[in-house]
Structures are given as structure tokens and as C-alpha cells.
Design a protein around this motif. Structure first.
Motif, PDB file in Angstrom:
ATOM      1  N   GLN A 178       4.612   1.698  -6.504  1.00  0.00           N
ATOM      2  CA  GLN A 178       4.428   2.925  -7.277  1.00  0.00           C
ATOM      3  C   GLN A 178       3.162   2.861  -8.125  1.00  0.00           C
ATOM      4  O   GLN A 178       2.494   3.864  -8.342  1.00  0.00           O
ATOM      5  CB  GLN A 178       5.653   3.159  -8.171  1.00  0.00           C
ATOM      6  N   THR A 179       2.836   1.653  -8.607  1.00  0.00           N
ATOM      7  CA  THR A 179       1.670   1.483  -9.472  1.00  0.00           C
ATOM      8  C   THR A 179       0.399   1.464  -8.631  1.00  0.00           C
ATOM      9  O   THR A 179       0.302   0.685  -7.675  1.00  0.00           O
ATOM     10  CB  THR A 179       1.787   0.170 -10.263  1.00  0.00           C
ATOM     11  N   PRO A 180      -0.597   2.290  -8.977  1.00  0.00           N
ATOM     12  CA  PRO A 180      -1.845   2.305  -8.199  1.00  0.00           C
ATOM     13  C   PRO A 180      -2.521   0.936  -8.138  1.00  0.00           C
ATOM     14  O   PRO A 180      -3.078   0.563  -7.094  1.00  0.00           O
ATOM     15  CB  PRO A 180      -2.705   3.323  -8.948  1.00  0.00           C
ATOM     16  N   GLN A 181      -2.453   0.177  -9.223  1.00  0.00           N
ATOM     17  CA  GLN A 181      -3.088  -1.137  -9.238  1.00  0.00           C
ATOM     18  C   GLN A 181      -2.449  -2.076  -8.222  1.00  0.00           C
ATOM     19  O   GLN A 181      -3.142  -2.823  -7.531  1.00  0.00           O
ATOM     20  CB  GLN A 181      -3.006  -1.745 -10.634  1.00  0.00           C
ATOM     21  N   ARG A 186       0.818  -1.214   0.000  1.00  0.00           N
ATOM     22  CA  ARG A 186       0.000   0.000   0.000  1.00  0.00           C
ATOM     23  C   ARG A 186       0.853   1.266   0.000  1.00  0.00           C
ATOM     24  O   ARG A 186       0.433   2.320  -0.491  1.00  0.00           O
ATOM     25  CB  ARG A 186      -0.920   0.024   1.230  1.00  0.00           C
ATOM     26  N   ARG A 190      -0.896  -1.172  -5.517  1.00  0.00           N
ATOM     27  CA  ARG A 190      -1.292  -0.695  -4.184  1.00  0.00           C
ATOM     28  C   ARG A 190      -2.691  -1.195  -3.820  1.00  0.00           C
ATOM     29  O   ARG A 190      -2.937  -1.599  -2.678  1.00  0.00           O
ATOM     30  CB  ARG A 190      -1.244   0.838  -4.139  1.00  0.00           C
ATOM     31  N   GLU A 191      -3.593  -1.170  -4.787  1.00  0.00           N
ATOM     32  CA  GLU A 191      -4.953  -1.649  -4.533  1.00  0.00           C
ATOM     33  C   GLU A 191      -4.969  -3.152  -4.262  1.00  0.00           C
ATOM     34  O   GLU A 191      -5.722  -3.629  -3.405  1.00  0.00           O
ATOM     35  CB  GLU A 191      -5.854  -1.321  -5.725  1.00  0.00           C
ATOM     36  N   THR A 219      -1.863  -7.584 -12.756  1.00  0.00           N
ATOM     37  CA  THR A 219      -0.809  -6.564 -12.752  1.00  0.00           C
ATOM     38  C   THR A 219       0.144  -6.720 -13.930  1.00  0.00           C
ATOM     39  O   THR A 219       0.874  -5.779 -14.268  1.00  0.00           O
ATOM     40  CB  THR A 219       0.007  -6.639 -11.450  1.00  0.00           C
TER      41      THR A 219
END
Length: 224
Positions: A31-34, A27, A36-37, A140
Motif C-alpha cells: 500500500q505504501t508507495p515507498q 509492486r 512499492r518502489e 521504510t
């Protein structure tokens, strides 16, 4: 509760001990929002599974682990020691994907064969969660499929399945014979009904013909 049931509780608990902190790291470090989700989802889902595991363990007196294994600690160390966000994401996704693939097979075996209603329901829930996690991790685009272990075919399971089919073959054959006999009997009854109906119509036609085609004889002339 069988040994395999207890083993699944231990494995799910053990998975949560390192996958929850791993998801928490994703989280903040990814760096990638995906990614983190995905980390957020894994952390929350394993937290919920952990509540169910501890409740079942308390009910059936199963002693659960409270520390990650040596391998799991080394995987967490790999994530912590990643020098860049991209390195972290690669380690996170591939370590988690491999681990989920291993426990996925264990869950399926317990779900298929457990005699315990509580474990059957838990395994069904865990199966859905792990399948969702595998799908998210693969989405991802970072999974190295060549690094995953090759699937193995269990000869014991195949033999057991074949045995079950052989045991049921006589039952299937008997059922087919019964169906055929019932079908033949039904055809015979229908034929008898139709045949009887045709004979009745035939007799009725002959009687009507005799009545209509032979009028009463004319009266004789009186004798003079």
C-alpha cells in the motif's frame, strides 16, 4: 575459481530466484508507495545480477540452482498469505532485510580473498547492490532490528589478520631503519657541505685582511 567463488554464484542466483518474485509482489500488493518502489528496485537489480551470474557460471562451468529453497518458498508463501497490505509490507521488508544481511557477509569475504579477477569485479558489484537494498529496506521504517541475527566474530579471520600483521612487522621495521639511515646520511652530507663552505669563507676573509691591512712598505731613502 575456488569453492567460495562458486558458492557466491550459487547464493546470488538462489537469492534472485525468490527476491525477484517477491519484489514483483511488492509492486502490486504494498500500500505504501515507498515499499512499492523498493520492490521494483529489488526486482530490477536482481534481474541484472542474475544475468551476470549466469554468464560467469557458463564461463567457468558452474551448475546453478533453478528453484528457490524450501525456506525461500516458505517466505514467498508468507507474503502471498498476508491478509492485509500492512502485514504483507512487514513480512516483505523483514524477510528481505534478513536475507540481504546474510549474503552481504558472504560477498565481503569473497571480495576480500578471491584470486579470480572476474569474481572480484562481480563481488564488488554485488556488494554495492546489496548495500543499496539494505539501505532501501531500512528506509521504510519497518525493519525489526531485534529479530535480526547477532553478528559473530570469526576467530579464524582475526588470527589470520594478526598473523599477517606479524609477518609484516619485520618489513615495517626494516623500512623504518632504512628511512632513519637515509635521513642521518642526508644530515651528515649537509653538515659537511656547510662546514666546508664556512672554512672557505674563513680562508678568503684572512687573505683579504692580509692584503688590505698591510700596505706595501715605503721606499727607502737613497744613500747620500
Amino acid at each position: 575459481m575456488t569453492d567460495s567463488d562458486r558458492d557466491l554464484l550459487n547464493r546470488v542466483r538462489q537469492a534472485g530466484l525468490w527476491e525477484m518474485p517477491s519484489g514483483d509482489m511488492a509492486r502490486t500488493r504494498a500500500q505504501t508507495p515507498q515499499v512499492r518502489e523498493v520492490g521494483q528496485t529489488l526486482m530490477v537489480d536482481h534481474g541484472r545480477l542474475d544475468v551476470q551470474v549466469r554468464a560467469l557460471a557458463a564461463k567457468y562451468g558452474v551448475v546453478l540452482p533453478d528453484q528457490p529453497t524450501a525456506d525461500q518458498q516458505s517466505w514467498l508463501a508468507e507474503e502471498r498469505n498476508a491478509t492485509t497490505s500492512s502485514d504483507f509490507e512487514r513480512v516483505f521488508v523483514n524477510r528481505l532485510r534478513a536475507a540481504h544481511g546474510v549474503i552481504f557477509a558472504v560477498i565481503a569475504q569473497v571480495r576480500a580473498g578471491t584470486r579470480n579477477d572476474d569474481m572480484r569485479a562481480f563481488a564488488a558489484t554485488a556488494n554495492q547492490v546489496v548495500m543499496r537494498h539494505i539501505t532501501l529496506l531500512e528506509s521504510t521504517g519497518l525493519v525489526d532490528y531485534n529479530a535480526l541475527p547477532q553478528p559473530t566474530v570469526s576467530t579464524t579471520a582475526s588470527t589470520s589478520a594478526a598473523g599477517a600483521l606479524n609477518l609484516g612487522s619485520m618489513t615495517i621495521l626494516t623500512s623504518l631503519l632504512v628511512v632513519m639511515l637515509v635521513f642521518a646520511a642526508t644530515l651528515l652530507v649537509l653538515w659537511l657541505i656547510r662546514s666546508s663552505s664556512r672554512r672557505r669563507r674563513h680562508r678568503s676573509g684572512e687573505e683579504n685582511y692580509a692584503f688590505d691591512g698591510n700596505p706595501e712598505p715605503a721606499p727607502k731613502e737613497p744613500v747620500r
